[in-house]
Enzyme design. Structure first.
Site, short mmCIF file in Angstrom:
data_model
loop_
_atom_site.label_atom_id
_atom_site.label_comp_id
_atom_site.label_asym_id
_atom_site.label_seq_id
_atom_site.Cartn_x
_atom_site.Cartn_y
_atom_site.Cartn_z
N GLU A 77 30.26 -102.96 14.85
CA GLU A 77 29.39 -102.95 13.66
C GLU A 77 30.03 -103.63 12.45
O GLU A 77 29.40 -104.48 11.82
CB GLU A 77 28.95 -101.53 13.34
N GLU B 193 21.45 -108.56 14.89
CA GLU B 193 21.22 -108.12 16.28
C GLU B 193 21.54 -109.25 17.25
O GLU B 193 22.12 -109.02 18.32
CB GLU B 193 19.78 -107.63 16.48
N GLU C 33 21.01 -96.26 22.11
CA GLU C 33 22.23 -96.04 21.35
C GLU C 33 22.01 -94.87 20.38
O GLU C 33 20.98 -94.83 19.72
CB GLU C 33 22.62 -97.29 20.56
N HIS D 74 25.25 -109.57 17.82
CA HIS D 74 25.80 -108.53 18.69
C HIS D 74 25.91 -109.00 20.13
O HIS D 74 26.65 -108.42 20.92
CB HIS D 74 24.89 -107.29 18.66
N ASN E 141 19.81 -104.37 22.19
CA ASN E 141 19.75 -104.32 23.65
C ASN E 141 19.86 -105.72 24.24
O ASN E 141 19.21 -106.65 23.79
CB ASN E 141 18.41 -103.73 24.10
N ALA F 102 17.04 -101.90 13.72
CA ALA F 102 16.81 -102.66 14.94
C ALA F 102 17.89 -102.33 15.94
O ALA F 102 18.86 -101.65 15.61
CB ALA F 102 16.83 -104.15 14.64
N1 B3K Z 1 23.41 -100.68 16.94
C1 B3K Z 1 22.20 -100.26 16.28
C2 B3K Z 1 22.33 -98.93 15.64
C3 B3K Z 1 22.06 -97.80 16.55
C4 B3K Z 1 22.00 -96.49 15.79
C5 B3K Z 1 21.96 -95.32 16.70
N2 B3K Z 1 21.83 -94.07 15.97
C6 B3K Z 1 21.74 -101.25 15.28
C7 B3K Z 1 22.77 -102.18 14.76
O1 B3K Z 1 23.71 -101.81 14.10
O2 B3K Z 1 22.69 -103.34 15.05
ZN ZN Z 2 24.86 -103.54 14.46
#
Ligand code: B3K
Ligand code: ZN
Length: 876
Positions: free
Chosen positions: A322, A300, A123, A303, A267, A264
């Site tokens: 986010e 995380e 990402e 997500h 994925n 973090a």
């Molecule tokens: N989604 C990632 C952040 C990625 C940043 C890329 N430059 C972490 C998070 O917000 O959970």
């Molecule tokens: Zn996030």
């Protein structure tokens, strides 16, 4: 560079329903074979060329349906692959072989090595550094990943989804295959290969599914992963209970790596973490570290539904995952710890990071409309303000309707790449409300201000509140529309209880909330016989600034009696802020400041008020930061005068309460085994806050030094070290403590980060040279993001007097360092550079020096897109 615009979004001509990746891992040469099932989108009936994203790639082979592609039929550059005449049927298999050098990847995007471990960060646009792809979040694909590596080098082979098979190959090589049944965007791809230690656990979901949990860390650090595992289990339970979200794969793995650009990464099934947010025990982590680990593990994990099962259509929708996921992790921490304390901490963070962004040159809407470099939009606005917007939806709808909206969102959009419009629609559907004015919170940048006046008419028993809203202009948005601002409130009576009131004229008051929608809003409450004290924006119901004419005695009253804990904290904090600003003005006018006995006395009463949680008292007694004060003042900032004003108040509070503080300090000492729980952490926080005051008084260095020597955990040890290094810089005690800490923790980089940070934030003109010297310390590394953020980031964003040294030496050092970092890691350099975003609020001399520094960066040849974007917007 190219500008990307929201209005230019269009779906891609092709889809990639299946992706098979085959890695043969070598540190200097890794071969990647991608087999992509490509399909022309339904409705596009004539052949169109296929254009895939790349970033610095070297292509070795290309085949379509098993046949090599003719050189005339494609064009491959490092950054793009075009296939001019794809098969007319519109469905084919594309094989691409690329060759990478993970050991030379210092940008830490794509496939790289961290302490001999292969890992990935995709990402936002890192996947295109691995293979050519439609590297955009609305291309959802089912992945099967096969990895080969030398068994000795990488006994562990992990990827997304569930393990399928593994086995030995010739010459010491082995392989593993993973399959992820859930279609996902490329930014959620991950791979880890290396030799790591591990702790395992098991979780049974609400519907009885068995999940294997694993946390992988450097060998020998397994015993520091227990807290993270505990936080993971609690997150899984909480998400089932509060949002009805169950985990969906057979395994959930977390890997901690030491070189990582941010906190973090979520994925699918394989979260990769900065080890700072996994590893903790009492000897190495502070209570704040424990709380951060808990929050980020939860974030995380959450997500998995808000981000992974439902992802974003495009990067303009970043806040969809986010902001919502931050809201969810905030609620989790509030439930696990103390809700009011958590709320106060959130608001402090929002004001410290998001407000200056929203009020400066980098301001942008929660959902931006344009960007040049998406990595620069992982901002406090997208994350923290994005979370506040979700919180306001809940405030407006009520908790129950909000939950029904979330249920509908998860059901309606599971498997989708969705938009903010989709998100708002579910809440309109479940509530029947029109949220179109509210939606401006996503579309319009800037912190709204409400100016408020009140009057009480004793004869008619009426209390009237007049509110006027305004939103200041922000870059490229000079005219603002009127917003829907939900203001939680209470009318506090002389007994400290909320008063009942009769009707509220204006028909805009519900659930204790005033809904401001117009420029001018007047509410009149009837049946209010005595003059109430207005408590407004309770719980920080809206992320705004308030200009309210309230007498100091009313603030003192609220600070002592408001039933809303946040507002109670706020009232006291406002009193402290006003006192520091008055002292600042005194210093500028060449006068000595004086503080009222009511204020210093109230500080003493709060300290010993047993009806208040320890953590609350610690937060109340912590003086507003120098940057908070600067933000309140707004312009013509002289950081030295702010520092002097703040110090004067600290001294006055310490002197007025010496006896009380000292006795309480002794009483708060804990014996028995360490526990990171919120109550114990609160006790330590209060005691360490008291130490900071007591250290100002005679024998302060001795006391801090004793605190340091007798500390049995890192929270107390680091707090004492900071007090010594900041309040008694250069003293024998400070020198001894710094040396001892260095000796003891030299081999533990995460602990040394605290040592670097404490010295980087020591106030005063000496910091520049100290920090410059520390860049030569053996524990420092310019290639490691955590080291850089602690030493350089700490200096630039948390040392007002040091960084903004009047002669500009801080800026010169900073500029050089940012450019050095940029050569390896543009993303980290760009993030560092945001430390200069508030340069226009400085007094003219410093402002000119800061501008020169920005111009010097801008003038460099071959600047990365990341850094150029930040510098140019900052200067605009
Ligand atoms: N989604 C990632 C952040 C990625 C940043 C890329 N430059 C972490 C998070 O917000 O959970
Ligand atoms: Zn996030």
């Amino acid at each position: 560079g190219q500008v990307f615009r929201l209005e230019d979004y269009r779906p891609s001509d092709y889809l990639i329903p299946r992706t098979e990746l085959d890695f043969r891992l070598g540190e200097d040469s890794t071969r990647v074979v991608a087999r992509l099932t490509i399909e022309r989108r339904a409705g596009i009936d004539k052949p169109v060329q296929l254009e895939l994203d790349g970033d610095g790639l070297t292509m070795r082979r290309i085949e379509i349906d098993g046949e090599a592609v003719d050189a005339a039929d494609f064009d491959a550059t490092p950054d793009r692959l075009v296939i001019y005449n794809p098969p007319a049927s519109g469905r084919f298999t594309l094989l691409i072989e690329t060759e990478l050098a993970p050991s030379r990847n210092e940008a830490l995007m794509g496939l790289y090595r961290s302490s001999n471990v292969y890992c990935t960060q995709c990402e936002a646009e890192g996947f295109r550094r691995i293979t050519y792809f439609l590297d955009r979040p609305d291309i959802l694909s089912v992945y099967t990943v096969r990895m080969e590596a030398q068994r000795t080098e990488a006994p562990l082979l992990l990827s997304n989804g569930n393990p399928v098979e593994h086995g030995d190959l010739e010459d010491g090589w082995h392989y593993a295959v993973w399959h992820d049944p859930f279609p996902k965007p490329s930014y959620l791809f991950a791979l880890v290969a290396g030799d790591l230690g591990c702790i395992k656990d098991r979780f049974v979901t609400a519907s009885g599914k068995q999940v294997e949990l694993g946390i992988y860390v450097e060998h020998g650090k397994e015993n520091q992963a227990g807290y993270a595992m505990d936080a993971l289990r609690r997150s899984m339970t909480w998400d089932e209970e509060v949002f009805g979200c169950e985990y969906d794969l057979d395994v959930f793995n977390i890997v901690a790596v030491s070189d990582f650009n941010m906190g973090a990464m979520e994925n699918k099934g394989l979260n990769i973490f900065n080890d700072k947010y996994v590893l903790a025990d009492e000897e190495t982590a502070t209570d704040i570290d424990f709380a951060n680990i808990e929050a980020i593990i939860a974030h995380e994990y959450f997500h998995n539904w808000t981000g992974n099962r439902i992802t974003c259509r495009d990067w303009f929708q970043l806040c969809l995952k986010e902001g919502l996921t931050v809201f969810r992790d905030h609620e989790f921490s509030a439930d696990q710890r103390s809700r009011p304390v958590k709320r106060i901490a959130e608001v402090r963070t929002l004001r410290a990071h998001q407000f200056p962004e929203d009020q400066g040159p980098l301001a942008h809407p929660v959902r931006p409309r344009r960007y040049r470099e998406i990595n620069n939009f992982y901002t406090p606005t997208v994350y923290e303000k994005g979370s506040e917007v979700v919180r306001m939806i809940r405030t407006i709808l009520g908790a129950e309707t909000f939950r029904r909206g979330m249920d509908l969102y998860l059901e309606r959009h599971d498997g989708d790449a969705a938009t903010i419009e989709d998100f708002l629609q579910v809440f309109e559907d479940v509530s029947g409300r029109d949220l179109s004015q509210f939606a401006l919170w996503y579309h319009q940048a800037g912190t709204p201000n409400l100016s408020v006046t009140t009057r009480h008419n004793a004869a008619t028993a009426e209390f009237t509140i007049e509110v006027e809203q305004s939103v200041p202009p922000t870059p490229s948005e000079s005219r603002k529309r009127l917003m829907h601002i939900p203001l939680a409130f209470g009318l506090v009576g002389s007994d400290g209880k909320d008063m009942a009131y009769g009707g509220a004229e204006g028909a805009t008051v519900e659930y204790g909330v005033i809904h401001v929608r117009k420029r001018k809003h007047v509410v009149t409450f009837s049946g209010v016989t005595e003059r109430p004290v207005l408590s407004l924006n309770r719980g920080f119901s809206a992320p705004i600034t308030l200009s309210i004419e309230q007498r100091p005695e009313d603030q003192i009253f609220l600070a002592s009696h408001d039933s809303d804990a946040f507002s109670r904290w706020q009232a006291f904090n406002t009193l402290l802020t006003d006192a520091i600003i008055a002292a600042f003005r005194n210093f500028l006018g060449g006068k000595q400041p004086k503080f009222g006995a009511e204020l210093t006395g109230l500080a003493g009463r709060i300290a010993v008020d047993d009806t208040l949680e320890h953590a609350f008292r610690a937060l109340a007694l912590a003086l507003p930061g120098e940057a908070d004060i600067a933000r309140e003042i707004g312009k013509n900032i002289d950081p030295d005068a702010i520092f002097a004003g703040r110090e004067a108040l600290a001294r006055s509070i310490a002197e007025a309460n010496a006896g009380v503080f000292s006795q309480l300090y002794d009483e708060l000492l804990m014996s028995g085994p360490f526990s990171p729980d919120a109550a114990s952490a609160g006790r330590r926080a209060l005691r360490n806050t008291l130490l900071d005051y007591l250290a100002i008084l005679p024998d302060g260095a001795k006391r801090a030094s004793a605190h340091f020597a007798s500390a049995t955990n890192m929270t107390d040890r680091a707090a004492a070290l900071a007090v010594l290094a900041h309040r008694h810089a250069g003293s024998a005690e400070a020198k001894a403590a710094l040396a001892e800490f260095d000796k003891r923790y030299r081999g533990d980089p995460l602990v040394m980060d605290k040592w670097f940070m404490i010295q980087a934030t020591a106030p005063g003109a000496g910091a520049v040279d100290a920090v410059r010297a520390l860049t030569e310390h053996p524990a420092f590394s310019i290639a490691n993001p955590n080291r850089v953020r602690s030493l350089i980031g700490g200096f630039a964003s948390a040392n007002q007097t040091g960084f903004h040294r009047a002669d500009g030496a801080g800026y010169t050092f900073f500029t050089e360092t940012v450019l050095t970092v940029e050569k390896r890691n543009p993303q980290v350099a760009a993030r560092l550079a945001t430390a200069l975003r508030s340069w226009r609020s400085l007094e003219p001399k410093r402002q000119a020096k800061a501008r020169d520094a920005l111009l010097a960066i801008q003038a460099k040849e071959g600047l990365s897109a990341d850094l150029r974007d930040i510098i140019e917007r900052t200067l605009a």
